[in-house]
Scaffold this motif. Structure first.
Motif, short mmCIF file in Angstrom:
data_model
loop_
_atom_site.label_atom_id
_atom_site.label_comp_id
_atom_site.label_asym_id
_atom_site.label_seq_id
_atom_site.Cartn_x
_atom_site.Cartn_y
_atom_site.Cartn_z
N GLY A 41 0.79 -1.22 0.00
CA GLY A 41 0.00 0.00 0.00
C GLY A 41 0.82 1.27 0.00
O GLY A 41 0.27 2.37 -0.04
N GLU A 42 2.15 1.15 0.03
CA GLU A 42 3.01 2.34 -0.01
C GLU A 42 2.89 3.03 -1.37
O GLU A 42 2.86 2.38 -2.41
N ILE A 43 2.81 4.34 -1.35
CA ILE A 43 2.73 5.10 -2.59
C ILE A 43 4.10 5.17 -3.23
O ILE A 43 5.10 5.48 -2.57
N SER A 65 15.77 0.52 -4.86
CA SER A 65 16.20 1.87 -4.48
C SER A 65 15.44 2.94 -5.26
O SER A 65 15.12 4.00 -4.73
N THR A 66 15.13 2.65 -6.52
CA THR A 66 14.41 3.62 -7.35
C THR A 66 12.97 3.78 -6.89
O THR A 66 12.47 4.90 -6.70
N VAL A 67 12.29 2.68 -6.68
CA VAL A 67 10.87 2.71 -6.32
C VAL A 67 10.64 3.34 -4.95
O VAL A 67 9.61 3.97 -4.72
N ARG A 68 11.62 3.23 -4.04
CA ARG A 68 11.44 3.76 -2.70
C ARG A 68 11.91 5.21 -2.55
O ARG A 68 11.92 5.76 -1.45
N GLN A 69 12.29 5.86 -3.65
CA GLN A 69 12.71 7.26 -3.57
C GLN A 69 11.53 8.14 -3.17
O GLN A 69 10.45 8.08 -3.77
N ARG A 99 13.18 -26.54 5.53
CA ARG A 99 14.48 -27.22 5.55
C ARG A 99 15.50 -26.38 4.77
O ARG A 99 15.22 -25.87 3.71
N PHE A 100 16.71 -26.27 5.34
CA PHE A 100 17.82 -25.54 4.71
C PHE A 100 17.41 -24.11 4.34
O PHE A 100 17.73 -23.61 3.26
N ALA A 101 16.71 -23.44 5.25
CA ALA A 101 16.25 -22.07 4.99
C ALA A 101 17.44 -21.12 4.94
O ALA A 101 18.34 -21.18 5.77
N ARG A 102 17.44 -20.24 3.96
CA ARG A 102 18.49 -19.25 3.77
C ARG A 102 17.86 -17.88 3.55
O ARG A 102 16.96 -17.73 2.71
N TYR A 103 18.34 -16.89 4.29
CA TYR A 103 17.89 -15.51 4.10
C TYR A 103 18.21 -15.06 2.68
O TYR A 103 19.31 -15.30 2.16
N LEU A 104 17.24 -14.39 2.05
CA LEU A 104 17.47 -13.89 0.71
C LEU A 104 17.54 -12.37 0.68
O LEU A 104 18.51 -11.78 0.23
N ARG A 105 16.47 -11.71 1.20
CA ARG A 105 16.46 -10.25 1.19
C ARG A 105 15.25 -9.74 1.94
O ARG A 105 14.32 -10.49 2.25
N VAL A 106 15.24 -8.43 2.23
CA VAL A 106 14.08 -7.78 2.81
C VAL A 106 12.99 -7.70 1.75
O VAL A 106 13.26 -7.41 0.59
N ARG A 107 11.76 -7.97 2.15
CA ARG A 107 10.63 -7.87 1.23
C ARG A 107 10.13 -6.43 1.25
O ARG A 107 9.54 -5.97 2.22
N THR A 108 10.41 -5.70 0.19
CA THR A 108 10.15 -4.25 0.20
C THR A 108 8.70 -3.88 0.04
O THR A 108 8.32 -2.75 0.34
N ASP A 109 7.86 -4.78 -0.45
CA ASP A 109 6.48 -4.40 -0.75
C ASP A 109 5.49 -4.99 0.23
O ASP A 109 4.31 -5.10 -0.07
N MET A 110 5.95 -5.36 1.42
CA MET A 110 5.06 -5.85 2.47
C MET A 110 5.24 -4.97 3.69
O MET A 110 6.35 -4.78 4.18
N THR A 111 4.15 -4.41 4.18
CA THR A 111 4.20 -3.43 5.26
C THR A 111 4.42 -4.09 6.62
O THR A 111 3.73 -5.05 6.95
N PRO A 112 5.36 -3.58 7.43
CA PRO A 112 5.54 -4.10 8.79
C PRO A 112 4.25 -3.91 9.60
O PRO A 112 3.53 -2.98 9.38
#
Length: 284
Positions: free
Chosen positions: A67-69, A101-105, A271-284
């Protein structure tokens, strides 16, 4: 390196500008299940899965999944129709960090936005099935007449062997995977087998609820993230984190994406879970 840059940029953005996360209600999006081999492939159309940021044009504003603009330049959305459009804000294969980085400017930079595309794959308000919506979308994109607004090509596959070959080809080109749309499906804001994602690995999202201290070579840094899925399953996520991410971990409350290979039958833990990245389009 791109993933690290994206993660650090997002962490700084979340800490410095938390208000942008509450700009709007989440848009009513159609969400994908993970591909499973018992479906009837003849019922689906297949396209590339673009590794960018989900974008939803509500007829007036461009929104992210949470929902972020999106503060795109005026020229980027000039002349867009007053009907909803669903797609991916994409900077190119292997350029996820740049897309983030572009979309979150907050103040859009023309130079970076010139490299962005809105890859359209659906018309949420159209009353027809997906095959009909896709045909209408071709006409919508042609009417917009902007080179950065593109229709995502759909095609058929005849069997699982052909589908796997298509996936391998996309991945070898630096792509993320494939998406399958059921031809006869209506646009429904829910997760179902009408939309499937097919990748070389499984992935999912979980919310960061704790920072666990490191030991040994990670003493004084983050040892693992404690995360919780939307279904309430909690587990530790330590593999896949870089040293820089252990020094500056994803903030509490944000959602992260992790890769895994199946789940434990008794506990349900990946099983064998590995961090990939922050999910930028899901609101905390």
């Amino acid at each position: 390196m791109n993933r690290l840059i994206a993660s650090l940029l997002l962490t700084l953005s979340l800490l410095s500008h938390p208000a942008i996360l509450l700009a709007s209600e989440p848009p009513p999006l159609m969400l994908a299940n993970v591909f499973h081999a018992d479906i009837r492939l003849a019922d689906y159309l297949v396209s590339e899965k673009y590794d960018g940021v989900r974008g939803y044009w509500d007829g007036e504003r461009l929104l992210m999944r949470g929902g972020e603009i999106v503060h795109a330049p005026d020229w980027f959305t000039a002349g867009w129709p007053n009907t909803p459009l669903d797609g991916e804000l994409w900077a190119g294969r292997g350029r996820f960090a740049l897309a983030v980085s572009t979309v979150r400017q907050l103040q859009p930079d023309d130079a970076t936005w010139r490299g962005m595309h809105f890859m359209l794959f659906d018309l949420p308000a159209h009353p027809g099935d997906f095959a009909e919506r896709d045909a209408a979308l071709v006409r919508v994109v042609a009417a917009i007449k902007q080179p950065w607004v593109r229709h995502v090509a759909q095609s058929t596959v005849h069997d699982l062997t052909e589908l796997r070959a298509r996936l391998t080809g996309i991945v070898n080109l630096g792509g993320e995977g494939l998406v399958l749309h059921r031809r006869t499906s209506l646009y429904r804001a829910e997760r179902s087998d009408d939309l499937l994602k097919f990748k070389l690995y499984e992935d999912a999202e979980a919310r960061v609820i704790g920072h666990l201290p490191g030991k040994g070579k990670y003493a004084g840094m983050l040892g693992a993230l404690e995360v919780e899925t939307a279904q309430g399953l909690r587990f530790k996520l330590g593999a896949g984190l870089s040293d820089a991410e252990r020094h500056t971990p994803p903030p509490l409350g944000v959602w992260v994406t992790y890769r895994y290979n199946g789940v434990n039958e008794k506990t349900g833990i990946p099983r064998f879970a590995r961090y990939l990245r922050v999910r930028t389009d899901m609101t905390p």
